[in-house]
Design a protein around this motif. Structure first.
Motif, short mmCIF file in Angstrom:
data_model
loop_
_atom_site.label_atom_id
_atom_site.label_comp_id
_atom_site.label_asym_id
_atom_site.label_seq_id
_atom_site.Cartn_x
_atom_site.Cartn_y
_atom_site.Cartn_z
N SER A 177 53.92 63.54 46.71
CA SER A 177 54.67 64.65 47.05
C SER A 177 55.04 65.53 45.88
N GLN A 178 54.90 65.26 44.66
CA GLN A 178 55.30 66.03 43.54
C GLN A 178 54.01 66.67 42.78
N ILE A 179 52.84 66.25 43.13
CA ILE A 179 51.70 66.99 42.30
C ILE A 179 50.48 66.91 43.37
N HIS A 180 49.35 67.47 43.05
CA HIS A 180 48.32 67.51 43.91
C HIS A 180 47.08 66.75 43.38
N PHE A 181 46.88 65.62 44.19
CA PHE A 181 45.66 64.67 43.81
C PHE A 181 44.69 65.21 44.21
N GLN A 182 43.37 64.88 43.43
CA GLN A 182 42.05 65.30 43.78
C GLN A 182 41.54 64.03 44.19
N CYS A 183 40.43 63.96 44.87
CA CYS A 183 39.42 62.89 45.15
C CYS A 183 39.70 61.69 44.20
N PRO A 184 40.03 60.50 44.76
CA PRO A 184 40.02 59.21 43.59
C PRO A 184 38.77 59.24 42.88
N TYR A 185 38.49 58.91 41.77
CA TYR A 185 37.38 58.91 41.01
C TYR A 185 37.08 57.63 40.50
N ALA A 186 38.17 56.46 40.56
CA ALA A 186 37.92 55.39 40.29
C ALA A 186 38.83 54.04 41.06
N SER A 187 38.66 53.05 41.03
CA SER A 187 39.55 52.12 41.63
C SER A 187 39.61 50.82 40.70
N SER A 188 40.85 50.16 41.24
CA SER A 188 40.96 48.87 40.39
C SER A 188 41.90 47.87 41.32
N THR A 189 42.39 47.04 40.73
CA THR A 189 43.30 46.22 41.48
C THR A 189 44.61 45.84 40.56
N ASN A 190 45.90 45.55 41.03
CA ASN A 190 47.06 45.13 40.20
C ASN A 190 46.70 43.68 39.59
N GLY A 191 47.29 43.30 38.56
CA GLY A 191 47.26 41.93 38.00
C GLY A 191 48.31 42.00 36.92
N PHE A 192 48.32 40.64 36.35
CA PHE A 192 49.33 40.48 35.28
C PHE A 192 48.53 39.50 34.45
N LEU A 193 48.78 39.44 33.15
CA LEU A 193 48.34 38.41 32.13
C LEU A 193 49.36 37.58 31.77
N ARG A 194 49.01 36.55 31.73
CA ARG A 194 49.94 35.50 31.35
C ARG A 194 49.61 35.11 29.87
N THR A 195 50.59 35.08 29.12
CA THR A 195 50.57 34.91 27.69
C THR A 195 50.53 33.41 27.26
N THR A 196 50.45 33.13 26.27
CA THR A 196 50.65 31.69 25.67
C THR A 196 52.02 31.48 25.40
N LEU A 197 52.94 32.29 25.57
CA LEU A 197 54.41 32.14 25.22
C LEU A 197 54.91 30.95 26.15
N ASP A 198 55.57 30.06 25.64
CA ASP A 198 56.08 28.89 26.42
C ASP A 198 55.02 28.28 27.60
N PRO A 199 53.94 27.67 27.13
CA PRO A 199 53.07 27.37 27.77
C PRO A 199 53.47 26.36 29.04
N GLN A 200 54.43 25.60 28.84
CA GLN A 200 55.04 24.67 29.79
C GLN A 200 55.48 25.12 31.02
N ILE A 201 55.57 26.68 30.80
CA ILE A 201 56.32 27.12 32.31
C ILE A 201 54.99 27.55 32.97
N THR A 202 54.88 27.21 34.31
CA THR A 202 53.87 27.53 35.07
C THR A 202 53.98 29.14 35.87
N VAL A 203 52.81 29.67 35.54
CA VAL A 203 53.00 30.77 36.22
C VAL A 203 51.66 31.08 36.96
N ASN A 204 51.43 31.10 38.19
CA ASN A 204 50.30 31.17 38.92
C ASN A 204 50.15 32.70 39.83
N ASN A 205 51.29 33.07 40.20
CA ASN A 205 51.34 34.07 41.12
C ASN A 205 52.49 35.17 40.83
N LEU A 206 52.71 36.26 41.50
CA LEU A 206 53.81 37.12 41.10
C LEU A 206 55.09 36.40 41.73
#
Length: 321
Positions: A177-206
């Motif tokens: 609603s704020q700008i004018h998009f062109q045809c999409p030229y690429a695609s991807s998906t959302n994700g997250f990277l779990r780091t090695t900080l406090d590895p005892q905490i389990t993080v498998n999903n959002l």
């Protein structure tokens, strides 16, 4: 009373001129700058047509794969509802006197930077071929530290700092609603990277990120901020660019980073010393990414000049009023 009468007269004159100059289409009144540069409908249609053609261009398709992008190029029919988009008869841009400028965010990182440079190169190739011209062009990398990713690029196209943002910007209704998009030229998906900080905490999903005490990095002004309400219990650590967010991983300052899965996988591959035991997980949902032009569109370049002048006059009148 005199000032009020003058203002009313000016308003009538402005309205009459706008009717005579052609239709004015403004998608948004929210801008970071009042120095708006209107663009013509024919200019936008030429850019639209070129990006539709790009998604079927052999050089683009081969280069897209060589960059290492693992998600398919979207079919343009999914966005515009048509498989073909006719070019206007002329490219409404003063290419003999002006530099055709495209832009994307500074420190885009790999594979984003390669993707953006590819889109810019193919766009110029297609416009040159279609209109039998030789564009003098440049590609700017913009600092997004002040306004964030989307705010910076929107401001750039609205003010004429660049004519096209070739940054792979996720399409969503609030941006559309704020700008004018062109045809999409690429695609991807959302994700997250779990780091090695406090590895005892389990993080498998959002849902696992929605936990008090967890530190989650996200680049400001990006599509990935839309996930923040779903992890409201976590502490959000913002950074001005995707690359600055990824640095938080090597610095051991976050438990996870939200982002584009292409970016996260690439980072994990090249960061074997700092992210050996990191894990990348998808959140789900296809994200289509596109370039965009300004949403301040008028019927012609001549109208653009008149409208810009009238907006300036009205602004002065309001100041004195």
């Amino acid at each position: 009373m005199i000032v009020t009468a003058r203002f009313l007269i000016l308003t009538v004159v402005v309205g009459s001129l706008l009717l005579n100059c052609g239709s004015l289409f403004i998608q948004s009144t929210n801008s970071q700058s009042t120095n708006i540069q209107y663009v013509s409908s024919d200019f936008v249609k030429a850019i639209d047509a070129a990006f539709i053609e790009m998604t079927d261009d052999e050089e683009y398709i081969d280069s897209y794969r060589n960059i290492g992008l693992i998600f398919p190029i979207p079919e343009c029919v999914n966005y515009f509802g048509v498989s073909e988009f006719p070019y206007p008869d002329k490219f409404d841009f003063n290419y003999k006197e002006k530099v055709f400028t495209m832009c994307y965010q500074k420190n885009a990182g790999s594979p984003r930077q390669e993707m953006h440079e590819l889109a810019a190169r193919i766009l110029v190739k297609l416009l040159n071929r279609r209109y039998k011209i030789q564009l003098n062009y440049e590609v700017k990398q913009l600092d997004t530290g002040k306004l964030g990713f989307f705010g910076t690029l929107k401001n750039a196209v609205d003010t004429g700092e660049c004519q096209v943002s070739v940054a792979s910007t996720a399409i969503d209704s609030s941006r559309d609603s704020q700008i004018h998009f062109q045809c999409p030229y690429a695609s991807s998906t959302n994700g997250f990277l779990r780091t090695t900080l406090d590895p005892q905490i389990t993080v498998n999903n959002l849902n696992d990120l929605n936990r008090t005490g967890l530190l989650v990095g996200v680049a400001t002004g990006t599509f990935y901020e839309s996930f923040i309400p779903q992890i409201s219990a976590a502490t959000i650590v913002g950074a001005s660019t995707t690359q600055n967010v990824l640095r938080l991983i090597t610095q051991g300052k976050v438990h996870a980073v939200l982002g584009d899965i292409n970016d996260l996988i690439t980072f994990q591959k090249i960061s074997t010393n700092n992210c050996t035991d990191c894990n990348v997980r998808g959140i789900g949902g296809t994200v289509e990414m596109a370039s965009f032009t300004s949403g301040y569109i008028v019927a012609s370049s001549a109208t653009s000049l008149v409208v810009s002048f009238l907006v300036f006059v009205v602004s002065l009148t309001l100041v004195f009023y």
